[in-house]
Design a protein around this motif. Structure first.
Motif, PDB file in Angstrom:
ATOM      1  N   ARG A 126       0.732  -1.191  -0.052  1.00 45.82           N
ATOM      2  CA  ARG A 126      -0.140   0.134   0.022  1.00 45.82           C
ATOM      3  C   ARG A 126       0.691   1.328   0.067  1.00 45.82           C
ATOM      4  O   ARG A 126       0.407   2.322  -0.587  1.00 45.82           O
ATOM      5  N   PHE A 127       1.973   1.131   0.595  1.00 43.38           N
ATOM      6  CA  PHE A 127       2.769   2.398   0.841  1.00 43.38           C
ATOM      7  C   PHE A 127       4.102   2.274  -0.030  1.00 43.38           C
ATOM      8  O   PHE A 127       4.422   1.330  -0.670  1.00 43.38           O
ATOM      9  N   ARG A 128       4.776   3.724  -0.248  1.00 40.12           N
ATOM     10  CA  ARG A 128       5.964   3.736  -0.963  1.00 40.12           C
ATOM     11  C   ARG A 128       7.159   3.271  -0.430  1.00 40.12           C
ATOM     12  O   ARG A 128       8.200   2.882  -0.981  1.00 40.12           O
ATOM     13  N   THR A 129       7.329   3.089   0.825  1.00 35.43           N
ATOM     14  CA  THR A 129       8.470   2.587   1.586  1.00 35.43           C
ATOM     15  C   THR A 129       8.367   1.142   2.267  1.00 35.43           C
ATOM     16  O   THR A 129       7.018   0.509   2.543  1.00 35.43           O
ATOM     17  N   GLN A 130       9.655   0.753   2.122  1.00 37.34           N
ATOM     18  CA  GLN A 130       9.425  -0.829   2.754  1.00 37.34           C
ATOM     19  C   GLN A 130       9.126  -0.748   4.294  1.00 37.34           C
ATOM     20  O   GLN A 130       8.279  -1.660   4.636  1.00 37.34           O
ATOM     21  N   GLU A 131       9.461   0.070   5.134  1.00 40.56           N
ATOM     22  CA  GLU A 131       9.099   0.219   6.455  1.00 40.56           C
ATOM     23  C   GLU A 131       7.662   0.188   6.633  1.00 40.56           C
ATOM     24  O   GLU A 131       7.355  -0.399   7.545  1.00 40.56           O
ATOM     25  N   ARG A 132       7.042   1.224   6.093  1.00 41.59           N
ATOM     26  CA  ARG A 132       5.629   1.203   6.256  1.00 41.59           C
ATOM     27  C   ARG A 132       4.838   0.261   5.725  1.00 41.59           C
ATOM     28  O   ARG A 132       4.010  -0.470   6.488  1.00 41.59           O
ATOM     29  N   ASN A 133       5.529  -0.374   4.765  1.00 42.14           N
ATOM     30  CA  ASN A 133       4.542  -1.726   4.123  1.00 42.14           C
ATOM     31  C   ASN A 133       4.914  -2.779   5.228  1.00 42.14           C
ATOM     32  O   ASN A 133       4.032  -3.655   5.357  1.00 42.14           O
ATOM     33  N   ARG A 134       6.164  -2.810   5.951  1.00 45.42           N
ATOM     34  CA  ARG A 134       6.439  -3.800   6.806  1.00 45.42           C
ATOM     35  C   ARG A 134       5.692  -3.834   8.014  1.00 45.42           C
ATOM     36  O   ARG A 134       4.914  -4.541   8.579  1.00 45.42           O
ATOM     37  N   GLU A 135       5.304  -2.534   8.388  1.00 43.92           N
ATOM     38  CA  GLU A 135       4.546  -2.257   9.566  1.00 43.92           C
ATOM     39  C   GLU A 135       3.097  -2.631   9.301  1.00 43.92           C
ATOM     40  O   GLU A 135       2.246  -3.400  10.248  1.00 43.92           O
ATOM     41  N   ASP A 136       2.901  -2.404   8.105  1.00 45.55           N
ATOM     42  CA  ASP A 136       1.392  -2.684   7.748  1.00 45.55           C
ATOM     43  C   ASP A 136       1.019  -4.129   7.464  1.00 45.55           C
ATOM     44  O   ASP A 136       0.114  -4.584   8.159  1.00 45.55           O
ATOM     45  N   ALA A 137       1.911  -4.925   7.174  1.00 44.84           N
ATOM     46  CA  ALA A 137       1.875  -6.357   7.132  1.00 44.84           C
ATOM     47  C   ALA A 137       1.806  -6.949   8.364  1.00 44.84           C
ATOM     48  O   ALA A 137       0.922  -7.911   8.681  1.00 44.84           O
ATOM     49  N   ARG A 138       2.737  -6.566   9.137  1.00 47.21           N
ATOM     50  CA  ARG A 138       2.675  -7.160  10.629  1.00 47.21           C
ATOM     51  C   ARG A 138       1.436  -6.789  11.351  1.00 47.21           C
ATOM     52  O   ARG A 138       0.843  -7.649  11.989  1.00 47.21           O
ATOM     53  N   GLU A 139       1.033  -5.470  11.092  1.00 42.21           N
ATOM     54  CA  GLU A 139      -0.463  -5.061  11.942  1.00 42.21           C
ATOM     55  C   GLU A 139      -1.439  -5.958  11.276  1.00 42.21           C
ATOM     56  O   GLU A 139      -2.374  -6.484  12.080  1.00 42.21           O
ATOM     57  N   ARG A 140      -1.434  -6.001  10.058  1.00 44.09           N
ATOM     58  CA  ARG A 140      -2.798  -7.282   9.550  1.00 44.09           C
ATOM     59  C   ARG A 140      -2.540  -8.646   9.957  1.00 44.09           C
ATOM     60  O   ARG A 140      -3.691  -9.256  10.374  1.00 44.09           O
ATOM     61  N   LEU A 141      -1.347  -9.017  10.326  1.00 40.10           N
ATOM     62  CA  LEU A 141      -1.248 -10.491  10.825  1.00 40.10           C
ATOM     63  C   LEU A 141      -1.705 -10.392  12.237  1.00 40.10           C
ATOM     64  O   LEU A 141      -2.229 -11.367  12.791  1.00 40.10           O
ATOM     65  N   PHE A 142      -1.337  -9.455  12.913  1.00 49.54           N
ATOM     66  CA  PHE A 142      -1.443  -9.153  14.294  1.00 49.54           C
ATOM     67  C   PHE A 142      -3.166  -9.232  14.651  1.00 49.54           C
ATOM     68  O   PHE A 142      -3.558  -9.752  15.562  1.00 49.54           O
ATOM     69  N   GLU A 143      -3.915  -8.429  13.893  1.00 47.64           N
ATOM     70  CA  GLU A 143      -5.148  -8.091  13.813  1.00 47.64           C
ATOM     71  C   GLU A 143      -5.966  -9.687  13.684  1.00 47.64           C
ATOM     72  O   GLU A 143      -6.816 -10.012  14.270  1.00 47.64           O
ATOM     73  N   MET A 144      -5.398 -10.312  12.629  1.00 46.83           N
ATOM     74  CA  MET A 144      -5.823 -11.755  12.350  1.00 46.83           C
ATOM     75  C   MET A 144      -5.819 -12.638  13.867  1.00 46.83           C
ATOM     76  O   MET A 144      -6.572 -13.259  13.952  1.00 46.83           O
ATOM     77  N   ILE A 145      -4.545 -12.641  14.238  1.00 47.62           N
ATOM     78  CA  ILE A 145      -4.341 -13.314  15.754  1.00 47.62           C
ATOM     79  C   ILE A 145      -5.303 -12.826  16.610  1.00 47.62           C
ATOM     80  O   ILE A 145      -5.716 -13.741  17.331  1.00 47.62           O
ATOM     81  N   ARG A 146      -5.314 -11.443  16.833  1.00 52.15           N
ATOM     82  CA  ARG A 146      -6.245 -10.947  17.795  1.00 52.15           C
ATOM     83  C   ARG A 146      -7.566 -11.545  17.520  1.00 52.15           C
ATOM     84  O   ARG A 146      -8.371 -11.775  18.689  1.00 52.15           O
ATOM     85  N   ALA A 147      -8.212 -11.600  16.363  1.00 53.45           N
ATOM     86  CA  ALA A 147      -9.468 -11.982  16.177  1.00 53.45           C
ATOM     87  C   ALA A 147      -9.791 -13.408  16.214  1.00 53.45           C
ATOM     88  O   ALA A 147     -10.535 -14.050  16.936  1.00 53.45           O
ATOM     89  N   ALA A 148      -8.686 -14.245  15.863  1.00 52.25           N
ATOM     90  CA  ALA A 148      -8.725 -15.816  16.416  1.00 52.25           C
ATOM     91  C   ALA A 148      -8.726 -16.088  17.816  1.00 52.25           C
ATOM     92  O   ALA A 148      -8.879 -17.036  18.224  1.00 52.25           O
TER      93      ALA A 148
END
Length: 139
Positions: A77-99
């Protein structure tokens, strides 16, 4: 250790990240720099997740789950590696929280006496309407 919920912590070593080239905005950088992130998390092999949470996570992951039980999340979604990295991790953590949320078991209930009476009355009304139609000749 990364704290996901009060009871679940994931070891940093269990997350595997690789960077690939992303489509979309980026100007001249888009064909040179690998900014998209592919985050992989082995649900089956994880020692951080309780068994019931892992099973629910695999169900939630859907098409993002491989046959080997690895969740793959791609963030571009973002132009930088760092922001995409944070985005991917946050999406994974949201899935884990839901589970991690246990579904409330369904409690069997019986129909009330009033609802049974309403059902029978509705059937009687419908029956009378249909029986009144029986005697009419067709035009």
């Amino acid at each position: 250790m990364i704290r996901v919920t009060d009871h679940i912590e994931i070891d940093e070593a269990e997350l595997e990240e690789s960077f690939v080239r992303a489509g979309g905005p980026g100007g001249q950088n888009v064909n040179k720099v690998a900014t998209a992130v592919q985050l992989r998390f082995d649900v089956r092999g994880s020692r951080s997740l309780p068994n019931d949470v892992a099973i629910r996570l695999m169900r939630i992951a859907g098409s993002r789950l491989t046959n080997d039980g690895v969740v793959v999340i791609t963030a571009q979604r973002f132009r930088t590696q760092e922001r995409n990295r944070e985005d991917a991790r946050e999406r994974l953590f949201e899935m884990i929280r839901a589970a991690a949320v246990r579904p409330t078991p369904r409690v069997k209930t019986r129909p009330t006496l009033a609802s049974k009476k309403r059902r029978v009355e509705a059937k009687k009304r419908r029956s009378t309407v249909k029986s009144l139609r029986q005697g009419r000749p067709e035009e």
